[in-house]
Structure formats: structure tokens, C-alpha cells
Design an enzyme around this catalytic site. Sequence first.
Site, mmCIF file in Angstrom:
data_model
loop_
_atom_site.group_PDB
_atom_site.id
_atom_site.type_symbol
_atom_site.label_atom_id
_atom_site.label_comp_id
_atom_site.label_asym_id
_atom_site.label_seq_id
_atom_site.Cartn_x
_atom_site.Cartn_y
_atom_site.Cartn_z
ATOM 1 N N LEU A 43 0.820 -1.211 0.000
ATOM 2 C CA LEU A 43 0.000 0.000 0.000
ATOM 3 C C LEU A 43 0.856 1.265 0.000
ATOM 4 O O LEU A 43 0.363 2.347 -0.336
ATOM 5 C CB LEU A 43 -0.938 0.025 1.206
ATOM 6 C CG LEU A 43 -2.299 -0.671 1.027
ATOM 7 C CD1 LEU A 43 -2.136 -2.165 0.833
ATOM 8 C CD2 LEU A 43 -3.194 -0.391 2.224
ATOM 9 N N SER A 44 2.114 1.162 0.367
ATOM 10 C CA SER A 44 2.996 2.321 0.459
ATOM 11 C C SER A 44 3.516 2.711 -0.917
ATOM 12 O O SER A 44 4.232 1.927 -1.553
ATOM 13 C CB SER A 44 4.178 2.006 1.378
ATOM 14 O OG SER A 44 5.223 2.933 1.178
ATOM 15 N N PRO A 45 3.218 3.925 -1.393
ATOM 16 C CA PRO A 45 3.739 4.327 -2.702
ATOM 17 C C PRO A 45 5.272 4.294 -2.793
ATOM 18 O O PRO A 45 5.806 3.725 -3.756
ATOM 19 C CB PRO A 45 3.179 5.749 -2.877
ATOM 20 C CG PRO A 45 1.921 5.752 -2.063
ATOM 21 C CD PRO A 45 2.248 4.904 -0.858
#
Length: 215
Positions: A11-13
Amino acid sequence: MSPPTLYHFPLSPPSRGAVIAAKIIGVPVEVKIIDLMKKEQFNESFIKINPQHCVPTLDDNGFVIWESRAIACYLADKYGTNDDIYPKDLQRRAIVNQRLYFDSSFVYPRIRAICYPIIYDGVTEIKEKLKNDLNATLGFLNQFLEDSKWVAGEHLTIADTAILASLTSILEVGWDITPFPNIERWLQSCTSIPGYEDNLEGAKIFASIVKKNLK
């Protein structure tokens, strides 16, 4: 010597940016998931590796580094065989670095300022100033792409992977980029990047959390 380990959360860009960078560089990495939503970053074993307890974190046989763009630069310098991805020529490299810093100073912070209060702080709408800040930043990116195929010139670089990972997250929230035709064209080119689909999958999950909290 074992492959580097990349601690990652889809989920972390920035974390996705490091994964795509590893793919275009061509270095195999062992991906280990650190679930930030379950607060696994605070596990004692992970804090021993990275006291800042953030992802992505790279452990290359005992050498540990974090910050996604620093990881991309390190992997390209150590394992890269394609000089276009992170050029050794000082002027070409300086352009790539400028775009990387543009992502870390402008693109990603503008997106984070919009999304994280919605995810974590109960905010239910996007303030006009934040919209304007991001659109101004996208205007600069659109200018960078005016006369080049990729964000740092005519070749795919690690700057593209960083900005792509940041930008796809807000695009999946529903951001309108029709005012930025050069970005639209570049995004179409990005579909050929190794790891594009995996990045998009993570961006969609990230965006779904944002969208469910919006009015």
C-alpha cells in the site's frame, strides 16, 4: 551471497517505487512484507534493522538502507547493467536526481498531504488548497514531459519508477489529469514497465481505503 532483502508494504507508494526500481534494474530481491496496518513495523526484530521503522528498507547482506529513492540509486549503482536507468554521466545523472528529489519534495508530499489525513485522521473531504498544490506540481511534471518521452529524458530511469508509484495512488482515488496531456501520454508508456501491474494493484488497495472515507 544471498539476494538483497527488501522489506515492503504494497500500500505504500514509496515502497512500491523501490520494488519497481529493482525490477527495471534487473536485481532479484527477496521481498518480505511488513504490514503497516498491523503495526508490524514496530516489531522488535524490524526496529533492530531500521530504528526509523519505515518501509521500504533494504538489507543487502548486512548493509541496511532505507528511503525508497536512496535504495533505487544504490541498487542501480551496485547491480545495474543498463547505464540509461541511472546514468554515470554527471549531467544526465543530475537530471535523474533532480526528478527523484522532485518526487520526494513535491509529488509524494502533496499526495500524502491529501490522503493520509483521510486514512488516519477522520478527514472526509479534500481542501481546495491541497488540490491546487497538487495540480501546480502536476503542471511542472507536465512541463518536464513536454519534449521527452520519460521524466528525465528519452530513456526510462529510476525517476520514472518513483514518480509512477506516487502518482498512481492518487489517480486511483480519481484525480483528474486531463489538463495534463503529457502526463497522460507518459502514463500510457509506463504500462510497459516491469512491475506496472503489481504497482497498480497496490495503488488500487491504497485508493480504496481513501475513497471509503471520503464524503
